[in-house]
Design an enzyme around this catalytic site. Structure first.
Site, mmCIF file in Angstrom:
data_model
loop_
_atom_site.group_PDB
_atom_site.id
_atom_site.type_symbol
_atom_site.label_atom_id
_atom_site.label_comp_id
_atom_site.label_asym_id
_atom_site.label_seq_id
_atom_site.Cartn_x
_atom_site.Cartn_y
_atom_site.Cartn_z
ATOM 1 N N GLY A 195 30.637 66.429 47.927
ATOM 2 C CA GLY A 195 31.831 67.077 47.402
ATOM 3 C C GLY A 195 32.927 66.090 47.034
ATOM 4 N N ASP A 211 30.735 68.841 60.044
ATOM 5 C CA ASP A 211 29.500 69.378 60.631
ATOM 6 C C ASP A 211 29.270 68.916 62.058
ATOM 7 O OD1 ASP A 211 28.348 70.771 58.505
ATOM 8 O OD2 ASP A 211 27.619 68.924 57.575
ATOM 9 N N ARG A 247 30.223 76.369 52.290
ATOM 10 C CA ARG A 247 31.469 75.624 52.077
ATOM 11 C C ARG A 247 31.337 74.649 50.905
ATOM 12 N NH1 ARG A 247 30.002 72.081 56.566
ATOM 13 N NH2 ARG A 247 30.906 73.514 58.052
HETATM 14 C C1 NOJ Z 1 27.943 67.088 54.386
HETATM 15 C C2 NOJ Z 1 27.850 68.584 54.308
HETATM 16 O O1 NOJ Z 1 27.098 68.951 53.163
HETATM 17 C C3 NOJ Z 1 29.239 69.203 54.229
HETATM 18 O O2 NOJ Z 1 29.123 70.598 54.253
HETATM 19 C C4 NOJ Z 1 30.106 68.736 55.356
HETATM 20 O O3 NOJ Z 1 31.394 69.273 55.178
HETATM 21 C C5 NOJ Z 1 30.171 67.219 55.406
HETATM 22 N N1 NOJ Z 1 28.819 66.702 55.475
HETATM 23 C C6 NOJ Z 1 30.974 66.726 56.601
HETATM 24 O O4 NOJ Z 1 30.342 66.987 57.795
#
Ligand code: NOJ
Length: 816
Positions: free
Chosen positions: A716, A502, A353
């Protein structure tokens, strides 16, 4: 309290109060050789993989913090006093020493004034060679001659992160070092290509000038702060087959009053012979190649940034978008997420993702890398339509058997280790790929990509390189079909192992966010299909069904519910005692296009009411205080940290974009400003982390350290921040055949300007807002000729490659 400032002209952040409370980092290298360094030259270098090919060592989470690093010591040979060009490790008293660190784009410059000597050390990696250059300059600012010795020092690693930290009975006796012709060579005897070198422009071949053994250079009961060799003033010429190794090189010379001297160290990938070639290439003609490579690196970034530059009344937004946010987003695409001081190399590969979202953000500045990442992701998809949550792209390319198996090579996992089952699938992972592919096509016009054929992870045979192959279009269909199949009793997508969050582990329970994401992906897919003249009726119907289920099941009368546990309990709804309002369901309700404007407004009002803080929006409210395994790990995280009601940065831009969709420019900028690191430059006693980077999260009001930012760079948030500002708030969006101009700004903005390069043509766009509105375009001219405005947005047809175009847009009259 502040520790530095933004130098926009040089595109640097300048730390002039060097004792910052935590490490402030930067990345160097943009291809295979990469390094992460902090403001005091602590950090590490790796080649291709931070897990399997670490060049220099790092002792993460240690005391003293962030050691070792790539250090330059200067010694006054008359007095025996010594210091380092970066403040640490020598750590001179700041009453007598002036230290500055300039973090630039893929380089860092440390400078120091001490004892009448001005010193500088610039670390960078040229675009074309896998070598780290330490460009060192010294100037004698006193009125007397000085006799100085300079030592360059770095500690080598045993490459493989695990072997480097354990199993020393083996690694210690298979790593050797030697010195010849001014070059230190590290040889990992059990690897085929286990060589690195350390050399400098001029090193006399004498044992006083080098040490290859760390423990000889540092000496027993000492640290990098007071190495025995520097204290003595000379090295001992140590080298050995076996042991812990370093590159330590000394150069001694005299500097007349006012005289300057330049020395260059080279730390590179390859053997001694390679070191000779590089040294010659970069040292000749007064280091002309060092200078030209540094300029090429600056140009590399300038070209990227020049693809989109803005000038708005918001200085923080200008600085972040024009320089740092794109830089951060690009670094995420280049490095994936697994090299920092937090992720120290124990994991490698691509998170599905994260990589999909990262790749979506930079197709204008890095089209090739974006495409490469998309292809890697397509190959990491299963024929069932779910994605591999974390995978190594090398697994899905044809393997050539290694000539010999050393303990440090990348292990060969079995098929079942590579391709996990649905029980480990995250419900959102693959859905992100669809908009990423569509945005790539809109940016580049590379429509042929959609019919290129790629394999799937579960049918791939590593030995033959074959497997079931289908077009990109078909891959995307399988993703959408998977989400349509994997629904629970409310008709909402199952949460599976997790969704974007997550820590929300709903299993057979249902996730509103995933259904909204499904809808968003469907709208991208159907638009693409129609543009290509394909029948997408099935997917239009699918989207209508998703809309219906979302509006029926997720609207709770006040905002959008986050989901249902496997026993059917609602999460994120008004009668929940904890976790009553969530960002993800409310922002995605709006962004997905699945809900009515009226409900969208109510949902975002709830976000403002329950989640807003002066440092950004919290992920949920109230925080969870009791473990509840039906909800997930989020209930086992301390209140106010990470996903449990911290200000989680990544979803913040979703709220800015949602507000822009709703036409509320002032609210969007209010949310933007709260999170913007630039605005926290003079509150470092609260923020702690670097003000030029978004961090993964900021401790929320439930935590004693409310406002403290954690985990810079690898998040991100940057990509999404860039996307939300440029495409939604400033509203410049490439479409399949035209550039849409659809801004949503605060009424107080009289105008703004944006220069955007799209498919080789330049668009200079001035947006005038004489009536002080937020949204709506009433008039638009392209090179002096009026252009039609549809749905109160302007649409500029793609212009000829190489053309320079001038666009003026007038926003609506008031009250229309
Ligand atoms: C960090 C993770 O790398 C990402 O994939 C996730 O969406 C976020 N934490 C939120 O849990």
């Amino acid at each position: 309290m502040k520790y530095g400032y933004f130098d926009n002209e040089n595109r640097e952040y300048v730390i002039n109060k060097i004792d910052v409370p935590v490490s402030w980092t930067n990345y160097i290298g943009v291809k295979d050789l990469c390094g992460v360094f902090n403001h005091t030259a602590g950090g590490y270098l790796f080649y291709k993989s931070p897990e399997y090919h670490r060049v220099t060592r790092f002792r993460p989470n240690g005391v003293p913090m962030d050691r070792p690093g790539h250090y330059v010591y200067v010694r006054d040979d008359d007095t025996g006093e010594y210091w380092t060009l970066s403040w640490q490790p020598a750590g001179k008293d700041l009453k007598n020493a002036k230290y500055v660190c300039r973090h630039g784009l893929s380089y860092t410059k440390y400078s120091c004034e001490y004892s009448g000597i001005h010193g500088e050390q610039t670390l960078f990696i040229p675009l074309d060679d896998p070598v780290e250059i330490w460009d060192v300059k010294l100037k004698n600012d006193t009125d007397r001659k000085r006799r100085l010795s300079v030592f360059g020092y770095a500690e080598f690693s045993f490459h493989h992160i695990t072997i480097d930290n354990q199993n020393f009975q083996m690694s210690l006796y298979c790593a050797g070092s030697s010195f010849d012709d001014g070059i230190i060579e590290l040889d990992l005897f059990y690897e085929e290509k286990g060589f690195q070198y350390f050399t400098a422009n001029s090193v006399e071949n004498s044992k006083e000038n080098f040490d290859c053994l760390r423990d000889s250079f540092i000496g027993p009961y000492r640290t990098e702060a007071n190495p025995a060799a520097v204290e003595k003033g000379y090295c001992s010429g140590s080298f050995e087959l076996g042991g812990n190794h370093c590159g330590a090189l000394r150069q001694s010379f005299e500097l007349e009053s006012g005289e300057e001297k330049r020395l260059v160290f080279f730390l590179g990938e390859g053997n001694q012979h390679e070191g000779q070639k590089i040294r010659y290439r970069y040292s000749s003609k007064d280091f002309a190649k060092v200078d030209s490579s540094f300029n090429a690196l600056k140009n590399f970034w300038k070209e990227k940034l020049d693809k989109l530059q803005i000038s708005t009344p918001n200085e923080g937004m200008n600085t972040m978008i024009n320089i740092w946010t794109l830089y951060q987003a690009e670094i995420n695409v280049m490095f994936s997420r697994f090299a920092s001081f937090i992720e120290v190399g124990g994991r490698t590969g691509l998170g599905y993702r994260d990589t999909s979202q990262d790749a979506m953000m930079v197709p204008h500045s890095n089209p090739q890398k974006s495409k490469d990442r998309l292809i890697e992701l397509l190959k990491g998809l299963t024929t069932d339509g779910y994605a591999l949550h974390l995978f190594n792209p090398d697994w899905f390319s044809k393997q050539t058997a290694p000539a010999f198996k050393s303990p440090t090579v990348v292990p060969s996992p079995s098929k079942s280790q590579m391709v996990h089952g649905i029980e480990d699938a995250c419900a959102d992972d693959a859905l992100w790929l669809i908009p990423a592919v569509v945005e790539y096509v809109k940016e580049t016009g590379d429509f042929n990509f959609i019919d290129e054929k790629y394999t799937y992870a579960d049918t791939f045979d590593q030995l033959t390189g074959d497997g079931k192959k289908e077009t990109v279009f078909d891959h995307l269909k399988r993703i959408l079909d998977f989400s349509a199949r994997e629904i629970g009793s409310h008709g909402i997508c199952r949460g599976l192992r997790a969704d974007w969050n997550d820590c929300l582990n709903l299993g057979g329970g249902e996730s509103a966010m995933v259904s909204f994401l499904h809808h968003w992906a469907l709208t991208h897919f159907t638009a693409l299909g129609k543009r290509l003249g394909r029948d997408v009726c099935l997917y239009e119907n699918m989207a209508a069904n998703v809309r219906q289920s979302c509006e029926k099941e997720l609207w709770n009368g006040s905002w959008y519910t986050r989901g249902f546990t496997s026993s059917g309990r609602a999460i994120g709804s008004p009668d929940c005692g904890e976790g009553k309002v969530f960002m993800e369901s409310n922002t995605w309700a709006v962004l997905s296009g699945a809900v009515s404007k009226e409900r969208g407004i109510a949902a975002m009002d709830a976000v403002n009411k329950y989640l807003y803080t002066p440092y950004g929006l919290k992920l949920c409210d109230p925080a969870f205080s009791r473990p509840d395994d039906e909800v997930g790990f989020v209930t086992r995280v301390y209140k106010g940290l990470k996903e449990n009601a911290a200000i989680f940065s990544h979803p913040n831009p979703w709220a800015w974009a949602a507000e822009a969709v709703l036409g509320r420019g002032e609210r969007a900028v209010k949310f933007y400003d709260a999170l913007c690191p630039y605005n926290q430059n003079d509150m470092i006693e609260i923020r702690k982390a670097e003000p030029y980077m978004y961090c993964q999260f900021i401790a929320g009001p439930d935590h004693s350290a409310f406002g403290r930012a954690h985990h810079p760079f690898m998040t991100g948030s940057a990509g999404w921040s860039y996307f939300a500002v440029t495409r939604f708030m400033l509203g410049i969006r490439p479409d399949f055949d035209s550039l849409i101009i659809d801004p949503c700004i605060p009424p107080s903005w009289p105008s703004f300007f944006i220069r955007r390069v799209w498919r080789g043509a330049v668009y200079n766009i001035t947006v005038e807002n004489p009536d002080g509105v937020s949204k709506g375009v009433r008039e638009c001219s392209l090179n002096g000729v009026l252009v039609a405005c549809n749905n109160s947005a302007a649409e500029i047809p793609a212009q000829k490659e190489g053309s320079e175009n001038f666009i003026t847009v007038f926003m609506e009259h008031k009250n229309r």
